[in-house]
Motif scaffolding. Structure first.
Motif, PDB file in Angstrom:
ATOM      1  N   THR A 396       0.833  -1.201   0.000  1.00  0.00           N
ATOM      2  CA  THR A 396       0.000   0.000   0.000  1.00  0.00           C
ATOM      3  C   THR A 396       0.867   1.251   0.000  1.00  0.00           C
ATOM      4  O   THR A 396       0.347   2.360   0.068  1.00  0.00           O
ATOM      5  N   ASN A 425      -5.791   6.855  -3.836  1.00  0.00           N
ATOM      6  CA  ASN A 425      -6.299   6.809  -2.466  1.00  0.00           C
ATOM      7  C   ASN A 425      -7.595   5.986  -2.464  1.00  0.00           C
ATOM      8  O   ASN A 425      -8.655   6.482  -2.823  1.00  0.00           O
ATOM      9  N   SER A 427      -9.381   4.981  -0.084  1.00  0.00           N
ATOM     10  CA  SER A 427     -10.362   5.312   0.946  1.00  0.00           C
ATOM     11  C   SER A 427     -11.167   6.548   0.573  1.00  0.00           C
ATOM     12  O   SER A 427     -11.958   7.043   1.388  1.00  0.00           O
ATOM     13  N   TYR A 444       1.142   6.765  -1.349  1.00  0.00           N
ATOM     14  CA  TYR A 444       0.556   5.913  -0.329  1.00  0.00           C
ATOM     15  C   TYR A 444      -0.926   5.766  -0.591  1.00  0.00           C
ATOM     16  O   TYR A 444      -1.619   6.733  -0.896  1.00  0.00           O
ATOM     17  N   ASN A 446      -4.432   4.690   1.085  1.00  0.00           N
ATOM     18  CA  ASN A 446      -5.237   4.281   2.224  1.00  0.00           C
ATOM     19  C   ASN A 446      -6.224   3.222   1.774  1.00  0.00           C
ATOM     20  O   ASN A 446      -6.787   3.311   0.690  1.00  0.00           O
ATOM     21  N   TRP A 447      -6.435   2.231   2.601  1.00  0.00           N
ATOM     22  CA  TRP A 447      -7.361   1.141   2.239  1.00  0.00           C
ATOM     23  C   TRP A 447      -8.145   0.734   3.474  1.00  0.00           C
ATOM     24  O   TRP A 447      -7.648   0.020   4.323  1.00  0.00           O
ATOM     25  N   ASN A 448      -9.361   1.223   3.569  1.00  0.00           N
ATOM     26  CA  ASN A 448     -10.231   0.895   4.692  1.00  0.00           C
ATOM     27  C   ASN A 448     -11.257  -0.117   4.221  1.00  0.00           C
ATOM     28  O   ASN A 448     -12.106   0.198   3.388  1.00  0.00           O
TER      29      ASN A 448
END
Length: 449
Positions: A396, A425, A427, A444, A446-448
């Motif tokens: 990620t 991104n 997220s 980077y 984000n992975w929610n």
């Protein structure tokens, strides 16, 4: 009867009277509540129900499987390939929200998006594998054929609003009304009006990403993609052999021994793009959208992670290109090729615009290194695809790690002057930054979940 028994009977009688009284109060309360509720207009109740959906991620409320006997029909999908992919995904997510199957939409093979009567329609399954889509997206979204219809009754028309007054909330209100039980008997809901690409966005980026992963090109197009990539790697082997450079061993899952790497650059310098990007720069008051050929070459050459020599495939719309010198000016170690020099122009020319663009998309998304423009929908969706591949491999963060699918934006410079590293991104609450571009990117993701 003794006094103890008499007292017990009195208590029992009181208990019974109390129970009867409580039951009476309960029945009376229910009757009053129903009377009060029925006094409200149906529209007021619908407004209350709708207001409870606003602000909630629509996809999070969809736990039921998609029905196979109720359908959603949308207008013909138009514009460029990647705008069409976004429109298709948005139509799928709209059908998912309504718990319906999306009737197989018509895409547009040509790019004459303003002259609707000149549009050349193309069926969904002429570009994307119908069976693989439903298999990979099983339980999430579903596309159906018109032959699946049973009663052939006239569809229920739902007109999409437009203009400033048609807000995101009003759009979601309309969709919520179509979820009402009174619509359950309707086999087909047909949405008319605006192009699906311009519909309001109610879904997070990762929902779109899920659908994009299910869009697998048909075998005929996959063969054309393989021809182009094979040509690129043939040239790469020759370049590597002539330079005596060591060939890279496999380090990531799926890579073959003695892997021949290549870079793809989505070089947006066509005349239509330069007009568009200058207008956007003026409107947004920034200068990070337009890039000249010289600037692109310079920033690509300053990417420190590149192992030279490397073949550079230039993805560019030849018909709209005014500068025919895109192969000149590159530094030693970068060996540029476009369709003509690569001897694959005939592969492209026998297909309509949409398929040509689809071939370039696949070639770029599978490159070892990709460099594009963060305000281009094409580049943005390629990076989204590569980000998903990196996440699937456990990465990620590409800031200092060789992830195998590294991407860069040449319109934004790093401190050392090279193109800025770029991951999507995942997220993000919507697809806005991908649909319309952004200069706020990072390496980077984000992975929610």
């Amino acid at each position: 009867m003794n006094s103890a028994n008499i007292e017990l009977l009195k208590r029992s009688s009181c208990s019974m009277k109390s129970l009867v009284f409580r039951c009476f109060i309960l029945v009376f309360s229910i009757f009053v509540l129903r009377t009060v509720i029925s006094s409200f207009p149906r529209s007021s109740l619908l407004t209350w129900r709708t207001s409870n959906w606003i602000g909630i991620t629509a996809a999070s409320n969809l736990q039921n499987s998609i029905t196979r006997d109720k359908f959603l029909e949308v207008p013909q999908i138009i514009w460029g390939l990647n705008n069409q992919k976004i429109a298709l995904a948005r139509a799928c997510l709209t059908a998912r929200f309504l718990n319906r199957t999306l009737l197989m939409p018509s895409l547009s093979a040509s790019l004459f998006y303003k002259e609707v009567d000149l549009l050349e329609p193309m069926a969904f399954d002429k570009l994307f594998n119908f069976e693989k889509f439903n298999d990979q997206c099983n339980g999430f979204v579903r596309v159906g054929r018109y032959s699946d219809l049973v009663n052939k009754s006239k569809p229920y028309e739902v007109l999409k609003g437009s203009g400033r007054k048609w807000t995101k909330e009003r759009d979601l209100n309309q969709l919520t009304q179509c979820r009402n039980e009174s619509f359950d008997y309707i086999e087909v809901i047909r949405i008319s009006g605006k192009n699906p690409f311009l519909w309001h966005d109610h879904w997070p980026a990762k929902d779109y990403a899920k659908i994009f992963e299910c869009l697998v090109v048909v075998d005929e197009i996959e063969k054309e993609v393989a021809k182009v990539i094979s040509k690129i790697k043939d040239v790469g082997r020759e370049v590597s052999h002539n330079s005596n450079a060591p060939q890279k061993k496999a380090s990531l899952d799926g890579w073959q021994d003695h892997h021949i790497p290549y870079m793809a650059v989505h070089m947006r310098i066509e005349k239509d793009w330069m007009i568009h990007c200058k207008k956007v720069e003026q409107r947004l008051n920034i200068n990070q959208i337009c890039s000249s050929k010289e600037e692109i070459i310079e920033r690509v050459s300053r990417i420190t992670a590149i192992q030279q020599p490397i073949v550079v495939y230039l993805a560019v719309a030849d018909a709209l290109l005014e500068d025919d010198s895109i192969l000149s000016g590159w530094e030693d170690g970068f060996v540029p090729f476009e369709k003509k020099r690569l001897a694959v122009k005939d592969v492209y020319d026998k297909h309509p615009y949409l398929i040509q663009s689809a071939i370039d998309y696949e070639v770029c998304s599978r490159a070892d290194i990709f460099v594009g423009n963060s305000f281009s929908t094409f580049s943005s969706l390629v990076v989204l695809s590569r980000t998903m591949k990196s996440i699937g491999m456990g990465f990620t963060n590409s800031c200092s790690t060789e992830v195998g699918y590294s991407s860069y934006a040449y319109n934004i410079a790093e401190q050392h002057g090279g193109a800025k590293m770029w991951m999507t991104n995942m997220s993000a609450p919507s697809l806005s930054s991908i649909s319309y571009g952004t200069n706020s990117i990072s390496c980077y993701s984000n992975w929610n979940t």
